[in-house]
Design a protein around this motif. Structure first.
Motif, short mmCIF file in Angstrom:
data_model
loop_
_atom_site.label_atom_id
_atom_site.label_comp_id
_atom_site.label_asym_id
_atom_site.label_seq_id
_atom_site.Cartn_x
_atom_site.Cartn_y
_atom_site.Cartn_z
N UNK A 72 -5.64 109.62 74.40
CA UNK A 72 -5.25 108.28 73.97
C UNK A 72 -5.64 108.06 72.51
N UNK A 73 -4.74 107.44 71.76
CA UNK A 73 -5.04 107.13 70.37
C UNK A 73 -5.69 105.75 70.29
N UNK A 74 -6.79 105.66 69.54
CA UNK A 74 -7.42 104.37 69.28
C UNK A 74 -7.07 103.99 67.85
N UNK A 93 -15.82 103.57 60.70
CA UNK A 93 -15.72 103.16 62.12
C UNK A 93 -15.68 104.38 63.03
N UNK A 94 -15.08 105.47 62.53
CA UNK A 94 -14.93 106.68 63.34
C UNK A 94 -16.28 107.33 63.66
N UNK A 95 -17.29 107.00 62.86
CA UNK A 95 -18.61 107.60 63.10
C UNK A 95 -19.15 107.29 64.49
N UNK A 96 -18.68 106.19 65.08
CA UNK A 96 -19.18 105.81 66.41
C UNK A 96 -18.45 106.55 67.53
N UNK A 97 -17.48 107.37 67.19
CA UNK A 97 -16.61 107.94 68.22
C UNK A 97 -16.86 109.41 68.52
N UNK A 98 -16.58 109.79 69.77
CA UNK A 98 -16.66 111.20 70.18
C UNK A 98 -15.44 111.97 69.68
N UNK A 99 -14.31 111.28 69.62
CA UNK A 99 -13.06 111.96 69.24
C UNK A 99 -12.44 111.29 68.01
N UNK A 100 -13.11 111.40 66.86
CA UNK A 100 -12.62 110.70 65.67
C UNK A 100 -11.19 111.13 65.29
N UNK A 101 -10.79 112.31 65.74
CA UNK A 101 -9.43 112.78 65.40
C UNK A 101 -8.37 111.89 66.05
N UNK A 102 -8.73 111.25 67.15
CA UNK A 102 -7.76 110.38 67.85
C UNK A 102 -7.77 108.95 67.32
N UNK A 112 -19.81 95.33 65.59
CA UNK A 112 -19.09 94.95 66.81
C UNK A 112 -17.92 95.91 67.02
N UNK A 113 -17.18 96.17 65.96
CA UNK A 113 -16.02 97.06 66.09
C UNK A 113 -16.46 98.44 66.56
N UNK A 114 -17.51 98.97 65.94
CA UNK A 114 -17.97 100.30 66.35
C UNK A 114 -18.34 100.33 67.83
N UNK A 115 -19.02 99.27 68.28
CA UNK A 115 -19.45 99.34 69.69
C UNK A 115 -18.26 99.12 70.64
N UNK A 116 -17.33 98.25 70.25
CA UNK A 116 -16.14 98.05 71.10
C UNK A 116 -15.30 99.33 71.16
N UNK A 117 -15.15 100.00 70.02
CA UNK A 117 -14.35 101.23 69.99
C UNK A 117 -15.02 102.33 70.82
N UNK A 118 -16.36 102.45 70.67
CA UNK A 118 -17.08 103.49 71.41
C UNK A 118 -16.97 103.25 72.92
N UNK A 119 -17.03 101.98 73.30
CA UNK A 119 -16.91 101.64 74.73
C UNK A 119 -15.49 101.96 75.22
N UNK A 120 -14.50 101.56 74.45
CA UNK A 120 -13.11 101.79 74.85
C UNK A 120 -12.85 103.28 75.00
#
Ligand code: NAD
Length: 718
Positions: free
Chosen positions: A425-427, A439-448, A409-417
């Motif tokens: 923007x920092x997540x 969790x960062x694996x789901x993101x385009x910008x894991x650095x943020x 759930x967290x991965x999908x909510x973070x990816x959507x956000x």
């Protein structure tokens, strides 16, 4: 100009009035450090020798008057032994007495903070005029486990009466100028702009003989004006009351009263001696060393947090939180309270209603307690913008995710956000246990992206762990720390791992608990014992407060993360409670039962049902075990795991690790933290204690770094 030092200067004005000015160079505040003490000594010699001075005015060139003695200098002084401690006090006591004995009147203009040694200096002057801007006036020494040492216990009761002295000194409370006036600690309070004139006016009146400053000195130098019965009553009652309030782990408040009692029928010099003796006794207690250590650690934390904040590319003007549950609601409240506007998004209106009503409740209490006006409450609420959609998320600087603790759930909510916010923007996730790198694996910008782990209840718990994942950038950490600072929280930056720092060491402690219960030790006995040891609540009670379901879930994450030592091969007491649907305070049954008290708060009562439920998993013949061994079996797993975290660089310093426990778990401050505790008992003693239980679990195996400390006879602190 008669004297120009690095902390003090002395000027003689044409009207025969001398002015002593506090202005410690290179610092933002005035402190009574060793330098100031020695310069004051020189200035007093000049004043005593001068022939044509009519009066002395004391002022500060900074916004504060004097914050107190320099606490950073305490460690060395306290460690030097009783004679050196008393000698250190005597140097400035001599100064204060010489000030009090000058052949002309003295007036101090208190323009800002006057605490500890700062107020003790003021009490040695004849008249004290305070500005309305002086919001902190008091003797907070007992909060550091010591007592006032530069005449506070001698002069305050003689100036303001015994009741005020006991109240101010025992509680270490900081008072406003108005409160100080009511308590007769200061003689007048004026607007900042009028302070100098008012002080000079008072001084001129005294010079002209209109005020009898000599009578004031006599009062301060003589015994306390109480008859025997009055004094017996007052001292005995206050010792009992204050002792009850402070508890047996904090001896300083009662020691301060004892010093006042011993000195009650004595003149100034003997009274100061009694104070110094009690001070030396307190300064050598582990409690004082721990509390002073906490102060020093706290400075380090603040310094680090500020330096992170400086690295941030921008200030946080707008924030958002995802999930309006217990944590999301708390985060929104705290952000808004401290002035940062925040969007609070949930998927369900019910969630939003709950979040808002929590904020409302907390704010109403503040209004009731007169901590804020109804209008201010309105402003705070207006800074929370509840929403079910992502509108305006492209304009927020940081988003804190606080949805359910489920990795998918967290991965999908973070990816959507991430698709709704701007590129910079920092997540940040408020997850309690889940790896940030994962969790960062789901993101385009894991650095943020990083972790921002708050503790429950958010408005009460000072700690925020800021967690750096494998790809987290410095800027993401910096912005997140800046946001924590803006929220009035203590941020500690840690590296990513399951449970991060605090939960990673809390679960081993709870594992120690589960093994004790399994072996037949009554959890109520364990709770009482750990509370006596200093914890705000014992482990069973803590599990009830955290929520048994939450604990079971987190425990599983920890066991998966560190199977070699956190995986269990037995059914635990927590498992039993969970299976029976006893979730803790949230449904009024767990290890204890909960009933609402008169104030509507859940109060715990013993639960025969819970004890009965545990019978099948508890050893038939209860273990005979000493209190000390119970404490060891609880504390060793926490300590070995913390040492492992330090060794692995999860946390940078022992000081931050100790502060994380104090701020994040309520670890007893008088013990200063786990590493401070190991220092007190000695690393080798600790290792021997752990060895006794090594057959229980790998959690009792100290890591190499700790063994090396013992072998080399080293400490964590200096
Ligand atoms: P909670 O169940 O009270 O709140 C979760 C909220 O998230 C609910 O209101 C739910 O409607 C909402 N939600 C679910 N999916 C969503 C989505 N896709 N978008 C927006 N909102 C959504 O949970 P909680 O106790 O507040 O915990 C939240 C997080 O904080 C968890 O990760 C938890 O581990 C962590 N945490 C909890 C505690 C604690 O003691 N409760 C302490 C520290 C951290």
């Amino acid at each position: 100009l008669m004297f120009q030092g690095k902390a003090l200067s002395l000027t003689k004005h044409s009207d025969g009035i001398a002015e002593l000015i506090f202005d410690l160079q290179g610092e933002s505040v005035n402190k009574f450090n060793l330098l100031a003490v020695s310069e004051l000594d020189q200035i007093l010699t000049l004043l005593e020798q001068a022939k044509d001075i009519k009066g002395l005015l004391v002022t500060s060139a900074k916004d504060v008057f004097i914050v107190g003695a320099d606490i950073m200098e305490f460690g060395a002084v306290f460690a030097a032994g009783p004679e050196q401690i008393i000698g250190h006090l005597a140097n400035n006591n001599r100064n204060n007495c010489r000030l009090e004995d000058l052949p002309f009147p003295t007036v101090v203009a208190i323009n800002g903070i006057a605490l500890g040694g700062g107020l003790e200096f003021c009490l040695s002057c004849d008249y004290r005029i305070a500005s309305t801007a002086a919001s902190k006036i008091g003797l907070p020494e007992t909060k550091l486990g010591i007592i006032p040492g530069w005449g506070g216990t001698v002069r305050l009761p003689r100036v303001a009466g015994l009741d005020t002295a006991v109240e101010w000194i025992a509680a270490g409370k900081e008072n406003t100028a108005e409160q100080a006036l009511t308590a007769r600690v200061v003689d007048a309070v004026v607007e900042p702009a009028k302070l100098r004139d008012a002080a000079l006016h008072t001084l001129n009146q005294a010079i002209a003989g209109k005020f009898d400053y000599k009578a004031r000195r006599e009062q301060k130098k003589g015994p306390l004006k109480l008859n025997f019965i009055e004094s017996m009553m007052a001292f005995e009652t206050s010792k009992a009351f204050v002792g009850g309030q402070a508890g047996r782990n904090y001896p300083a408040p009662v020691s301060a009263i004892k010093a006042m009692q011993k000195a009650a029928d004595k003149g100034r010099d003997e009274a100061l001696q009694a104070e110094a003796e009690n001070f030396a006794k307190m300064a050598q207690t582990p409690v004082a060393q721990s509390l002073v250590g906490i102060f020093v650690n706290e400075q380090l934390l603040t310094k680090k947090a500020k330096s992170w904040e400086k690295k941030a590319d921008k200030k946080i003007a707008r924030a958002a939180v995802l999930g309006a549950g217990i944590m999301g609601g708390g985060i929104a409240y705290q952000s808004a309270l401290k002035g940062t506007a925040i969007k609070m998004k949930d998927i369900a209106q019910a969630g939003i209603d709950l979040g808002l009503s929590e904020a409302n409740k907390l704010l109403s209490k503040r209004v009731e307690r007169k901590k804020m006006t109804a209008a201010e409450m309105g402003d705070v609420l207006n800074r929370i913008e509840p929403t079910l959609v992502y509108d305006g998320f492209d304009k927020v600087d940081i988003v804190v995710e606080a949805v359910v603790e489920n990795p998918k759930v967290k991965q999908s909510v973070l990816a959507e956000a991430e698709t709704k916010v701007s590129a910079d923007t920092v997540l940040a996730s408020n997850t309690s246990t889940i790896s940030i790198t994962y969790l960062a694996e789901a993101l385009q910008r894991p650095e943020n992206f990083c972790g921002m782990h708050f503790f429950n209840p958010v408005h009460m718990m000072p700690l925020v762990e800021v967690i750096r994942g494998a790809k987290t950038s410095d800027n993401a950490v910096a912005r997140t720390v800046a946001y924590a600072n803006a929220m009035g929280k203590k941020a500690i930056v840690v590296k990513d791992c399951p449970g991060f720092l605090v939960n990673r060491v809390l679960f081993p402690y709870l594992a120690g608990f589960a093994m004790l219960v399994r072996d037949g030790v009554d959890y109520q006995r364990i709770d009482k014992l750990m509370e006596t040891w200093g914890w705000p609540m014992g482990p069973a009670y803590l599990l009830d407060v955290v929520g048994i379901d939450t604990a079971v879930h987190a425990e599983k994450v920890m066991a998966d993360g560190f199977p070699d030592r956190m995986k269990r091969d037995f059914k635990s007491c927590t498992d039993v409670m969970f299976a029976a649907g006893r979730l803790g305070q949230k449904n009024s049954k767990g290890f204890y039962n909960y009933e609402l008290d008169k104030k509507g708060k859940p109060a715990k009562v013993a639960s025969p049902e819970a004890l009965e439920l545990l019978k099948p998993i508890v050893a038939a013949t209860p273990l005979e075990i000493s209190d000390d061994d119970i404490i060891a079996r609880m504390m060793v797993p926490m300590a070995t795991e913390l040492a492992r975290c330090l060794e692995e660089g999860i946390v940078e310093t022992a000081a931050e690790a100790d502060m994380a426990l104090v701020y994040g778990t309520g670890f007893p401050p008088f013990r200063g933290g786990v590493f401070r505790w190991i220092d007190f008992i000695g690393a080798q003693t600790f290792i021997d204690m752990a060895a006794k239980f090594s057959s229980l679990s790998a959690l009792y195996e100290p890591p190499a770094s700790l063994k090396a400390k013992a072998a080399n006879n080293q400490r964590f602190y200096g």
